[in-house]
Scaffold this motif. Structure first.
Motif, PDB file in Angstrom:
ATOM      1  N   MET A  99      -3.964  -4.202  -7.271  1.00 23.00           N
ATOM      2  CA  MET A  99      -4.491  -2.852  -7.440  1.00 23.00           C
ATOM      3  C   MET A  99      -5.695  -2.612  -6.523  1.00 23.00           C
ATOM      4  O   MET A  99      -6.022  -1.466  -6.208  1.00 23.00           O
ATOM      5  N   ASN A 107      -1.608  -0.489  -5.714  1.00 23.37           N
ATOM      6  CA  ASN A 107      -2.825   0.288  -5.478  1.00 23.37           C
ATOM      7  C   ASN A 107      -2.531   1.781  -5.510  1.00 23.37           C
ATOM      8  O   ASN A 107      -3.269   2.566  -6.133  1.00 23.37           O
ATOM      9  N   HIS A 110      -1.853   2.762  -9.048  1.00 23.92           N
ATOM     10  CA  HIS A 110      -3.081   2.740  -9.848  1.00 23.92           C
ATOM     11  C   HIS A 110      -3.942   3.981  -9.588  1.00 23.92           C
ATOM     12  O   HIS A 110      -4.397   4.634 -10.543  1.00 23.92           O
TER      13      HIS A 110
END
Length: 527
Positions: A99, A107, A110
């Motif tokens: 993340m 990522n 998130h």
């Protein structure tokens, strides 16, 4: 039943003395004598009959028996990947690190779902990890009913969050999140059901090595959390740094790694401690001290304990080698382990991710058992503590098959060849042979009882009723000790089994009924 050529020379069953079968069988394949190997085992057993205070060096630690008999007998254990990373239920169990890797799929997910990592970090998932439906008694019974002989949690994954009541690690399940001692509560319930316990450690990768640049060309892959300017993982906060493995020196982290393992050992006395990859990144001195502490503690508690490692992270003279998501392609004289997951590829719970056909899981486990291996099967609970119905259904299928066929599994040892068939072998995504090979009834695997009174032939599917199957591997063999088959039965049925020994091959006529869809097992009763 008809029987032809009942001369005892017709059966090739490696029947050797109790507790000596596994090593000697494999050596017989290459026509080597097993006297020198057995002498070494006997010497080790004699040494271990006296109290030993293990020193943190390989010579002293190698006095410890790597795979005690109970472990070789157990065949199946269950563990689970479960922690704050289960909350997003997206990607992989590496979500906590990925993340923070800008541009990665986790990522992007998130930041779209929770906002920028600078505003919503991994630590913010911990209050959401409530485990409100966690029932250690129910889980322990589920694992036992599934046929497991040992079980336990991932004590700590790469993310740095401890699943026990820790005084060493402030980021732990007793003090935050569930506010329960997950490992301790489960261990208590497992022990009440006479199951052995396992704690697995993956936190060697938690250490922030990229910051120190000790190795030329070191890659980000060697540490769970990335290190780049402005990342929240570079924090100087005294408590948060421990979550990210961000220590002033690597020696500080290595000591932290050791102290957490020691805490679980001294507080909970697991029967098995298992280590994921990257333990080679922890200096040998710490690994030796860890093993000495574990073995010496077991001397006090009267346990025959096991350590399990991957790759070359520990010597096999004192620790069992594990193959991730795979296994050996052939029989091996030393007991070994494979860790596999019930889902297709994921270790943690991922919303919508498919699971394997339990029949495929059972057949691949039989292949492992026939090669002197032990299986560690992973399940994936949801963040709220629910093990979903798909996994429960699969565990029930596995448990039901083992209830009927367990005598051909538990306490058995390999034959001098693991079996035969047409399925072949394909490589795992990680180590050795794949754990997802599609076996059929044309593939057979062998196991032998420790007392040498029975041999089991596992057909990895449902054979054609009425067909006659020739098994050349059970024909005359120049190393055979002249053992005879007295009768043949099929596990789970009272059907009359017709068989024939023609000295060139052993023949079984498949009954017209009661053949098992997953794997049909015949028991050869020996004199």
């Amino acid at each position: 039943m008809t029987k032809q050529h009942t001369n005892t020379k017709g059966m090739s069953v490696r029947l050797l003395k109790k507790n000596k079968l596994a090593v000697c069988m494999a050596l017989a394949i290459t026509a080597l004598g097993c006297s020198s190997t057995q002498q070494g085992l006997d010497n080790k057993q004699t040494q271990n009959s006296k109290p030993i205070h293990y020193q943190p060096n390989w010579q002293s630690l190698s006095q410890h028996e790597a795979a005690p008999e109970w472990f070789q007998d157990a065949k199946l254990g269950i563990y689970f990947h479960w922690g704050p990373y289960s909350v997003p239920a997206f990607g992989t169990a590496w979500y906590s690190g990925n993340m923070y890797r800008k541009g990665s799929s986790m990522n992007r997910h998130h930041e779209k779902t929770y906002g920028p990592v600078e505003e919503f970090g991994y630590e913010d998932f911990i209050p959401m990890f409530k485990a409100e439906h966690f029932d250690p008694a129910e889980w322990a019974q589920l694992f036992k009913d599934s046929g497991a002989k040992f079980a336990g949690p991932v004590a700590q994954h790469h993310d740095g969050f401890a699943m026990w009541d820790s005084q060493v690690n402030p980021w732990n399940a007793k003090d935050m999140g569930p506010k329960r001692d997950i490992l301790g509560e489960l261990f208590s319930e497992l022990k009440q059901r006479d199951l052995k316990t396992i704690a697995t450690f993956h936190h060697a990768r938690n250490g922030q090595r990229n910051k120190h640049k000790l190795e030329k060309g070191m890659k980000d892959f060697n540490s769970h959390y990335p290190w780049y300017q402005g990342s929240p993982t570079t924090t100087n906060d005294p408590k948060l740094r421990k979550l990210f493995g961000n220590f002033e020196t690597l020696d500080e982290f290595n000591q932290y790694w050791l102290e957490q393992v020691d805490e679980v050992v001294y507080k909970y006395s697991p029967d098995i401690i298992w280590f994921d990859s990257w333990m080679n990144m922890v200096p040998e001195s710490y690994r030796k001290q860890m093993a000495a502490n574990f073995f010496n503690h077991a001397q006090k508690t009267g346990q025959e304990v096991v350590t399990v490692h991957k790759h070359n992270d520990m010597p096999t003279s004192l620790s069992v080698l594990d193959f991730e998501q795979g296994g050996r392609r052939d029989l091996h004289p030393e007991p070994w382990m494979t860790d596999i997951t019930l889902s297709q590829t994921r270790w943690m719970y991922v919303e919508g991710h498919p699971y394997k056909d339990p029949a495929l899981v059972v057949r691949n486990m039989i292949d492992v058992w026939s090669k002197n291996g032990v299986v560690l099967l992973n399940v994936s609970p949801r963040a709220d503590g629910v093990i979903n119905q798909q996994q429960r259904d699969a565990l029930k299928v596995i448990g039901d098959w083992l209830k009927t066929h367990g005598e051909a599994v538990y306490g058995t040892r390999p034959f001098d060849t693991f079996g035969y068939g047409t399925a072949g072998s394909k490589s795992s995504t990680h180590d050795g042979q794949s754990a997802k090979i599609e076996y059929t009834a044309k593939d057979a695997r062998f196991t032998v009882s420790k007392d040498g009174k029975a041999m089991y032939v596992h057909f990895l599917g449902k054979p054609k009723p009425g067909s006659k199957v020739k098994i050349k591997a059970l024909g005359r063999h120049r190393y055979a000790p002249r053992s005879a088959v007295q009768k043949v039965t099929m596990l789970g049925s009272d059907v009359d089994v017709k068989w024939q020994d023609d000295t060139y091959s052993f023949n079984i006529v498949m009954p017209e009924r009661d053949l098992n869809e997953i794997a049909t097992v015949f028991k050869l009763h020996l004199e």
